[in-house]
Scaffold this active site. Structure first.
Site, PDB file in Angstrom:
ATOM      1  N   LYS A  74      -3.133   4.195  12.401  1.00  0.00           N
ATOM      2  CA  LYS A  74      -3.611   4.652  13.708  1.00  0.00           C
ATOM      3  C   LYS A  74      -2.980   3.859  14.846  1.00  0.00           C
ATOM      4  O   LYS A  74      -2.649   4.428  15.889  1.00  0.00           O
ATOM      5  CB  LYS A  74      -5.136   4.582  13.789  1.00  0.00           C
ATOM      6  CG  LYS A  74      -5.729   3.183  13.871  1.00  0.00           C
ATOM      7  CD  LYS A  74      -7.245   3.245  14.030  1.00  0.00           C
ATOM      8  CE  LYS A  74      -7.848   1.851  14.111  1.00  0.00           C
ATOM      9  NZ  LYS A  74      -7.419   1.121  15.325  1.00  0.00           N
ATOM     10  N   THR A  75      -2.827   2.548  14.667  1.00  0.00           N
ATOM     11  CA  THR A  75      -2.232   1.739  15.738  1.00  0.00           C
ATOM     12  C   THR A  75      -0.778   2.145  15.956  1.00  0.00           C
ATOM     13  O   THR A  75      -0.318   2.262  17.103  1.00  0.00           O
ATOM     14  CB  THR A  75      -2.321   0.242  15.392  1.00  0.00           C
ATOM     15  OG1 THR A  75      -3.686  -0.113  15.199  1.00  0.00           O
ATOM     16  CG2 THR A  75      -1.748  -0.605  16.521  1.00  0.00           C
ATOM     17  N   ASP A 103      -8.809   3.653  21.760  1.00  0.00           N
ATOM     18  CA  ASP A 103      -8.828   3.271  20.348  1.00  0.00           C
ATOM     19  C   ASP A 103     -10.272   3.005  19.911  1.00  0.00           C
ATOM     20  O   ASP A 103     -11.137   2.705  20.730  1.00  0.00           O
ATOM     21  CB  ASP A 103      -7.977   2.010  20.160  1.00  0.00           C
ATOM     22  CG  ASP A 103      -7.666   1.731  18.699  1.00  0.00           C
ATOM     23  OD1 ASP A 103      -7.927   2.604  17.843  1.00  0.00           O
ATOM     24  OD2 ASP A 103      -7.169   0.634  18.400  1.00  0.00           O
ATOM     25  N   GLU A 104     -10.528   3.108  18.612  1.00  0.00           N
ATOM     26  CA  GLU A 104     -11.850   2.836  18.018  1.00  0.00           C
ATOM     27  C   GLU A 104     -12.953   3.614  18.756  1.00  0.00           C
ATOM     28  O   GLU A 104     -14.010   3.079  19.088  1.00  0.00           O
ATOM     29  CB  GLU A 104     -12.153   1.329  18.054  1.00  0.00           C
ATOM     30  CG  GLU A 104     -11.145   0.457  17.320  1.00  0.00           C
ATOM     31  CD  GLU A 104     -11.253   0.542  15.812  1.00  0.00           C
ATOM     32  OE1 GLU A 104     -12.090   1.336  15.310  1.00  0.00           O
ATOM     33  OE2 GLU A 104     -10.515  -0.167  15.123  1.00  0.00           O
ATOM     34  N   GLN A 164     -16.044   4.922   9.725  1.00  0.00           N
ATOM     35  CA  GLN A 164     -16.033   3.482   9.968  1.00  0.00           C
ATOM     36  C   GLN A 164     -16.935   3.098  11.140  1.00  0.00           C
ATOM     37  O   GLN A 164     -16.739   2.055  11.762  1.00  0.00           O
ATOM     38  CB  GLN A 164     -14.596   3.008  10.213  1.00  0.00           C
ATOM     39  CG  GLN A 164     -13.694   3.221   9.003  1.00  0.00           C
ATOM     40  CD  GLN A 164     -12.307   2.644   9.190  1.00  0.00           C
ATOM     41  OE1 GLN A 164     -12.118   1.429   9.203  1.00  0.00           O
ATOM     42  NE2 GLN A 164     -11.320   3.508   9.328  1.00  0.00           N
ATOM     43  N   ARG A 199     -10.399  -2.189   2.646  1.00  0.00           N
ATOM     44  CA  ARG A 199      -9.575  -3.321   3.084  1.00  0.00           C
ATOM     45  C   ARG A 199      -8.616  -3.752   1.979  1.00  0.00           C
ATOM     46  O   ARG A 199      -7.664  -4.488   2.226  1.00  0.00           O
ATOM     47  CB  ARG A 199     -10.448  -4.536   3.447  1.00  0.00           C
ATOM     48  CG  ARG A 199     -11.478  -4.375   4.546  1.00  0.00           C
ATOM     49  CD  ARG A 199     -10.942  -3.768   5.799  1.00  0.00           C
ATOM     50  NE  ARG A 199     -11.180  -2.321   5.804  1.00  0.00           N
ATOM     51  CZ  ARG A 199     -10.667  -1.492   6.682  1.00  0.00           C
ATOM     52  NH1 ARG A 199      -9.836  -1.930   7.596  1.00  0.00           N
ATOM     53  NH2 ARG A 199     -10.948  -0.210   6.643  1.00  0.00           N
TER      54      ARG A 199
END
Length: 728
Positions: A44-45, A231-232, A262, A621
């Protein structure tokens, strides 16, 4: 309205970015509001920074681009990545929400009465201010509720409810507590204004107010920001949502990136509705789903997908990868939290010994901070360096240092440092003035401070309350000191916590900050467990478990700060801090119903779904290896209590393979009357209750107890020796 870029981008520029088809589609789309639903590890980044770089390469002025992240670190990383793609990126408005609010208010806050050089009050400042207000209005007795009032005021600001609106709502409800909070809220805001200060909630609340009330300014920024990227987005609250919606209203060039799977911060104000209803909130919005995972092996993703698909409140997606299958996800049943930490130690040692891993490749995730204690002690004993992220070491936590200070005073009443720490903790009327008089007397008479306390009747001008507090304190210390040689140490520490009032003072915190109170109580509970384990360990070695020996162990435990900065160290952290991180090998621990998910029997559906999302975040993770551990028993206040395996373990659909994994942690398995082995996860049949699954085994031999959850929803515990169970 949104439109395609006027300048056609250089296709070679895009080719160099190495984007997959879905990422490329998201980067090139500018026709309408866009939600990039980016699963864990899907880049995503990279997608977001590539989109910003493409805008700049296409001739959009960087200063007309607003990009919002949730941490300064993330903002710095994004800015650096953009500069690597295009050097002409200076001037982007790239901020956290709070930094954006502060910037707008510094520039234009005077339009609504906010001075340009306003201060920003942190939580400690807030507490002092609320304390002054309570004293001013005659509610000093409610000082233990300061945190509660701060929480209620912060929640109101997150919901864009100012002090006047709060008062109107409180008056309409007629509820005494709401009316009291409304009064405090009004005085709080007045005193903030008098001090020329804002708190963190104000930075966004007041920015929204500014844009709402000042039409010219609102229209200016709506025209100015041609593109807005967030973002987020799943972590936004209502005020943040309104701020973004306002700023992007004219051009509709809004792109948000996030993943409802998330969303793990509802307790902090995050509203999952914002991302779930994006297409309803923004006309003609488009959603592009990123599902190709670049982080994890296929086996890890398969297990994680099976867990998260149990949630109903989500947007369907299924992570996949071109990575190899990798090792199977290991579910490890341990006898206790001590065996859990030993298993992890052994696994880390064997993997590092192979040369394929270093200590930096490992992370140990846990649900609550209190769980770190057993890992810390094992790692210290076995000389494995570790770092704790987002927390302080167990024996450096305030409540633990307070309790240990009491213990140190029993061992040595002349330990002035410990005495000064807890003489009025919890408050017992020995305030600053009284303490100054005691110290002056001790200095005059050239005697230790504790001796001065025992001679309090000779100290002039002490208040009756101070004298009473001193007597209670010295009696407590002296009486428990006399018990040292005849009472187990773990019972001594329990008595200290109870008779001193310290335990009650922590319980009282629950009114203002339930989460903090539970965390501190959990840590104190772990201290009792540590003392009990120390005594058991000494007994096994035929060594008398003295208080001095225990304190020596504690001192060693608190003197390993250098490990915190070791280049190679195992990472310990709560799962809540895991987002945005990745590790080659992950240990997701404490997977027991009641611990993870926490308060399982009392959780609502929404709370259980958030716990499941938390588990999913922890699982995703992992890059190469994922170990999911649980303890068959865990000490609670020095007493061993049985546990049931977390429902999340069953949801992976891997627990049936547990017998194949017994080499990880060899354990015995009981037998039923048929002579077949019965283990956790086995399906069994009962003549009355029907088909069920074994979720727990406690004890050994003929004393073994088995707990079964049946398909009809019932749960029963039997003595295995007499249970008419059949293996299915």
């Amino acid at each position: 309205m949104a439109s395609a870029l006027d300048v056609k981008p250089d296709s070679l520029t895009l080719d160099k970015l190495g984007l997959n088809s879905k990422q490329l589609e998201a980067v090139k789309y500018f026709e309408n509001p866009l939600l990039i639903l980016a699963g864990a590890g899907t880049g995503k980044t990279k997608t977001l920074t590539s989109k910003i770089a493409l805008l700049i390469a296409s001739g959009i002025s960087p200063s007309k681009i607003l990009a919002i992240t949730f941490t300064n670190k993330a903002a710095a990383e994004m800015r650096q990545r953009i500069m690597q793609i295009t050097p002409y990126s200076g001037g982007i408005w790239m901020h956290t929400f709070h930094a954006l609010g502060a910037k707008l208010l510094r520039r234009h806050g005077e339009l609504i009465g906010i001075k340009q050089n306003f201060l920003i009050y942190d939580e400690d400042d807030q507490k002092k201010l609320i304390g002054l207000i309570l004293k001013e209005i005659g509610l000093e007795s409610e000082k233990n509720k300061i945190g509660l009032y701060i929480s209620l005021i912060s929640k109101a600001k997150d919901d864009l409810i100012d002090e006047e609106a709060y008062l109107i709502n409180a008056e309409a409800s007629g509820e005494t507590n709401r009316l009291k909070t409304a009064r405090i809220y009004r005085l709080y805001q007045a005193k903030l204004a008098l001090a020329g200060a804002l708190d963190f909630g104000d930075l966004i609340h007041k920015a929204c107010k500014l844009l709402k009330e000042k039409d010219d300014l609102r229209e200016y920024y709506q025209e100015y920001f041609q593109y807005v990227l967030v973002d987020e987005y799943q972590d936004t609250n209502h005020a943040q949502y309104v701020l973004i919606k306002t700023l992007s209203e004219k051009h509709q060039n809004l792109c948000v990136v996030g993943d409802p799977d998330q969303t793990i911060y509802s307790w902090r104000g995050a509203n999952i509705r914002n991302i779930m209803e994006f297409e309803k909130d923004f006309k003609n919005a488009k959603t592009i789903i990123l599902e190709q995972n670049y982080r994890s092996t296929a086996n890890i993703l398969t297990a994680a997908n099976k867990v998260i698909t149990r949630n109903r409140n989500r947007q369907p997606k299924n992570l996949w990868t071109e990575n190899n299958d990798g090792d199977s996800v290991k579910i490890i049943e341990c006898a206790s939290e001590i065996d859990e930490s030993k298993f992890i130690y052994n696994k880390i040692k064997s993997l590092t010994a192979s040369g394929a891993y270093t200590y930096n490749d490992f992370v140990v995730f846990y649900r609550t901070n209190a769980q770190s204690r057993s890992f810390e002690e094992t790692f210290m004993k076995m000389s494995i360096p570790y770092r704790i992220v987002g927390s302080i070491k167990f024996y450096n936590r305030k409540e633990i240092k307070d309790a240990v200070a009491y213990f140190r005073l029993l061992a040595n009443p002349y330990d002035t440092v410990s005495l000064m720490r807890i003489i009025n903790t919890p408050a017992r009327g020995i305030g600053k003035t009284a303490l100054e008089k005691i110290q002056a007397y001790a200095m005059e008479k050239q005697m230790p401070l504790f001796d001065a306390l025992e001679n309090e009747y000779q100290i002039p001008k002490l208040t009756p309350m101070a004298r009473r507090g001193i007597k209670e304190f010295t009696i407590l210390i002296n009486s428990l000191k006399e018990e040292l040689n005849e009472t187990p140490l773990y019972l001594i520490i329990e008595k200290l916590l109870t008779k001193s009032g310290y335990w009650q003072s922590i319980e009282d915190l629950s009114e203002k900050d339930p989460a903090a109170s539970l965390a501190k109580l959990g840590n104190l509970q772990e201290l009792v467990n540590a003392v009990k384990e120390f005594e058991d360990r000494m007994a096994n070695q035929n060594i008398p478990p003295s208080i001095h020996k225990f304190l020596e162990n504690v001192s060693l435990a608190s003197e390993v700060d250098n490990l915190e900065y070791s280049k190679y160290a195992v990472t310990l952290m709560t799962v809540h801090l895991a987002k945005g991180l990745e590790f080659p090998a992950v240990f997701l621990t404490g997977l027991e119903d009641g611990l993870f998910p926490i308060n399982a029997s009392h959780s609502s559906n929404s709370e259980m779904e958030e716990e499941r999302r938390l588990c999913y975040v922890g699982m995703t993770r992992a890059k190469q290896k994922l170990f999911m551990t649980w303890a068959n028993t865990r000490k609670i206040f020095g007493k061993t209590e049985p546990n049931s395996a977390s429902r999340f373990l069953f949801e992976t659909e891997l627990i049936e393979e547990e017998e194949k994994q017994k080499e990880e942690m060899p354990q015995s398995a009981p037998y039923v009357s048929t002579g077949l082995r019965i283990t956790i996860g086995r399906k069994v049949a009962h003549p009355v209750y029907g088909i069920g699954r074994v979720i727990n085994l406690v004890g050994t031999g003929e004393f073994t107890k088995v707990t079964v959850v049946f398909d009809n929803g019932g749960k029963q515990t039997f003595m295995l020796k007499y249970a008419p169970l059949e293996i299915v």
